[in-house]
Design an enzyme around this catalytic site. Structure first.
Site, PDB file in Angstrom:
ATOM      1  N   THR A  94       6.827   2.327   1.806  1.00  0.00           N
ATOM      2  CA  THR A  94       6.393   1.783   0.516  1.00  0.00           C
ATOM      3  C   THR A  94       5.144   0.900   0.627  1.00  0.00           C
ATOM      4  O   THR A  94       4.409   0.758  -0.337  1.00  0.00           O
ATOM      5  CB  THR A  94       7.522   0.953  -0.128  1.00  0.00           C
ATOM      6  OG1 THR A  94       7.905  -0.084   0.777  1.00  0.00           O
ATOM      7  CG2 THR A  94       8.712   1.812  -0.482  1.00  0.00           C
ATOM      8  N   ASP A  95       4.919   0.318   1.809  1.00  0.00           N
ATOM      9  CA  ASP A  95       3.866  -0.698   1.901  1.00  0.00           C
ATOM     10  C   ASP A  95       2.494  -0.190   1.450  1.00  0.00           C
ATOM     11  O   ASP A  95       1.748  -0.909   0.791  1.00  0.00           O
ATOM     12  CB  ASP A  95       3.772  -1.248   3.338  1.00  0.00           C
ATOM     13  CG  ASP A  95       4.971  -2.127   3.681  1.00  0.00           C
ATOM     14  OD1 ASP A  95       5.701  -2.535   2.749  1.00  0.00           O
ATOM     15  OD2 ASP A  95       5.182  -2.395   4.878  1.00  0.00           O
ATOM     16  N   THR A 131     -10.106  -6.440 -11.967  1.00  0.00           N
ATOM     17  CA  THR A 131      -9.423  -7.704 -12.279  1.00  0.00           C
ATOM     18  C   THR A 131      -8.319  -7.999 -11.265  1.00  0.00           C
ATOM     19  O   THR A 131      -7.638  -7.075 -10.793  1.00  0.00           O
ATOM     20  CB  THR A 131      -8.839  -7.702 -13.701  1.00  0.00           C
ATOM     21  OG1 THR A 131      -8.133  -8.948 -13.899  1.00  0.00           O
ATOM     22  CG2 THR A 131      -7.883  -6.548 -13.951  1.00  0.00           C
ATOM     23  N   THR A 146      10.888   3.351   5.681  1.00  0.00           N
ATOM     24  CA  THR A 146      12.307   2.983   5.632  1.00  0.00           C
ATOM     25  C   THR A 146      13.211   4.143   5.248  1.00  0.00           C
ATOM     26  O   THR A 146      14.326   4.267   5.768  1.00  0.00           O
ATOM     27  CB  THR A 146      12.478   1.838   4.609  1.00  0.00           C
ATOM     28  OG1 THR A 146      11.706   0.732   5.064  1.00  0.00           O
ATOM     29  CG2 THR A 146      13.916   1.416   4.470  1.00  0.00           C
ATOM     30  N   ASP A 159       5.241   3.577  10.474  1.00  0.00           N
ATOM     31  CA  ASP A 159       5.420   2.564   9.441  1.00  0.00           C
ATOM     32  C   ASP A 159       4.152   2.645   8.598  1.00  0.00           C
ATOM     33  O   ASP A 159       3.047   2.720   9.133  1.00  0.00           O
ATOM     34  CB  ASP A 159       5.514   1.192  10.124  1.00  0.00           C
ATOM     35  CG  ASP A 159       5.808   0.080   9.135  1.00  0.00           C
ATOM     36  OD1 ASP A 159       6.871  -0.544   9.274  1.00  0.00           O
ATOM     37  OD2 ASP A 159       4.970  -0.179   8.247  1.00  0.00           O
ATOM     38  N   SER A 160       4.291   2.624   7.282  1.00  0.00           N
ATOM     39  CA  SER A 160       3.098   2.898   6.474  1.00  0.00           C
ATOM     40  C   SER A 160       2.077   1.773   6.547  1.00  0.00           C
ATOM     41  O   SER A 160       0.948   1.945   6.088  1.00  0.00           O
ATOM     42  CB  SER A 160       3.469   3.211   5.026  1.00  0.00           C
ATOM     43  OG  SER A 160       3.687   2.054   4.284  1.00  0.00           O
ATOM     44  N   SER A 161       2.439   0.634   7.153  1.00  0.00           N
ATOM     45  CA  SER A 161       1.383  -0.372   7.338  1.00  0.00           C
ATOM     46  C   SER A 161       0.405   0.055   8.438  1.00  0.00           C
ATOM     47  O   SER A 161      -0.630  -0.571   8.631  1.00  0.00           O
ATOM     48  CB  SER A 161       1.967  -1.770   7.585  1.00  0.00           C
ATOM     49  OG  SER A 161       3.135  -1.711   8.331  1.00  0.00           O
TER      50      SER A 161
HETATM   51  N1  ASP Z   1       7.198  -1.131   6.361  1.00  0.00           N
HETATM   52  C1  ASP Z   1       7.800   0.007   5.724  1.00  0.00           C
HETATM   53  C2  ASP Z   1       6.712   1.044   5.491  1.00  0.00           C
HETATM   54  O1  ASP Z   1       5.921   0.876   4.616  1.00  0.00           O
HETATM   55  C3  ASP Z   1       8.436  -0.395   4.448  1.00  0.00           C
HETATM   56  C4  ASP Z   1       9.039   0.718   3.649  1.00  0.00           C
HETATM   57  O2  ASP Z   1       9.067   1.867   3.989  1.00  0.00           O
HETATM   58  O3  ASP Z   1       9.532   0.421   2.566  1.00  0.00           O
HETATM   59  O4  ASP Z   1       6.651   2.000   6.222  1.00  0.00           O
END
Ligand code: ASP
Length: 344
Positions: free
Chosen positions: A93-94, A281, A17, A61-63
């Protein structure tokens, strides 16, 4: 800075993002040309640093992150290691917590900062958190201690005013600006009017001039089984005894507990003969201690190894790394319990 030499940093953009801006014509988000980063964030020009940028192509996209991306990142850092004082990695962030954990194990003898950051809102949006995150990450990556050494020579995540050790983090909010948490370790630094470093817990190398090594061997044959009420013998059997895994992370209750039914313990015992079973955990914070309850003790007796206070992200990355470098499961089980990069 304690000397007059300009700090030099490499900004590495992988995607996510943070690198998006709104197309004024149709309102959609699209990635901007990262070589123009100073046009997008002119505030960076106020630092007397040399800032160079490198953009992945294609950005992702990091996913979509795979271990190959971690290997590419490690190679880029290695190839540029002597030319820069630090590295800022812009990442979605993912999966940022996974990537930061993985890089912490792949990079050996690290003596320079590698700071991951990103944002919840694109950098081109008025209320973006991306500028704050990027500007502070850059300042931290250039910061030196009183001896003139990098102040934070670790793989970290900077997000929403907190600098966290990368392999201690987890993404815990999909919509708050404070998207990351380090539940079992205090922040390494906090950004307010000044950046306050928690120097007592920042790891420093025993020698500063040892060349960086990258260890790209990763064995990804790891499964994750989250224990839950109602879990069936078939599901447990499929995950623990399938042929495709060499290790399974058991996400257990509380301090490392799981059902005490004999069918469950029998499967665990059988799987532990040939596989690495690692107990972490499923609680947000705290550690596994299989000595507290008889249900935890039964897992230990069945051959399960304690992941102590590892996050799942860090446990996965550490297993990939250790298994990639060691064919002996006994040795992996020993090393997984050692603190290699401050992850425990
Ligand atoms: N789907 C995005 C990613 O991880 C979300 C982000 O960047 O916050 O690439």
């Amino acid at each position: 800075m304690t000397n007059n030499r300009k700090a030099s940093l490499l900004l590495i953009y992988t995607g996510g993002t943070i690198g998006m801006k709104v197309n004024p014509e149709d309102g959609t988000l699209h990635p901007f040309d990262f070589s123009q980063i100073l046009d997008e964030v002119p505030e960076l020009g106020k630092f007397a640093y040399r800032l160079d940028s490198f953009s992945f192509d294609p950005i992702i996209d990091s996913s979509d992150v795979e271990p190959a991306i971690w290997q590419d990142l490690a190679r880029i850092i290695k190839d540029n290691y002597d030319s820069y004082d630090g590295f800022v990695v812009l990442h979605g962030t993912d999966t940022m917590a996974y990537s930061a954990s993985a890089l912490s194990f792949i990079l050996e003898n690290l003596a320079k900062p590698v700071i991951f950051t990103g944002s919840q809102l694109p950098i081109g949006e008025a209320r973006t958190d991306g500028k704050e995150n990027l500007i502070s990450a850059v300042e931290i990556a250039a910061s030196l201690d009183v001896q003139g050494h990098p102040r934070v020579p670790e793989v970290c995540i900077f997000f929403d005013n907190k600098l966290m050790r990368g392999n201690r983090t987890t993404k815990y909010s999909s919509d708050n600006f404070n998207a990351f948490s380090s539940p079992n370790l205090a922040p390494l630094a906090e950004a307010g009017i000044t950046i306050r470093y928690n120097d007592g817990i920042i790891r420093k190398p025993s020698e500063w001039n040892v060349p960086l090594k990258i260890n790209l061997n990763l064995d990804t044959r790891v499964g994750i089984l989250k224990i839950h009420p109602g879990i069936t013998p078939e599901v447990v059997g499929d995950v623990l005894c399938g042929n495709s895994t060499r290790a399974v992370i058991l996400e257990t209750y509380g301090s490392g507990n799981a059902p005490s039914k004999s069918w469950f313990l029998d499967v665990v015992h059988r799987a532990a003969q040939s596989k690495i079973l690692l107990n972490v955990t499923q609680c947000f914070s705290g550690a596994v201690d299989m000595g507290i309850y008889s249900n935890g003790k039964a897992l230990q007796n069945a051959g399960v190894v304690s992941g102590q206070d590892l996050t799942t992200e860090s446990a996965l990355a550490k297993l990939f790394h250790l298994m990639g470098n060691c064919s002996d499961n006994k040795e992996v089980k020993r090393l997984i319990q050692e603190n290699l990069r401050g992850e425990i």
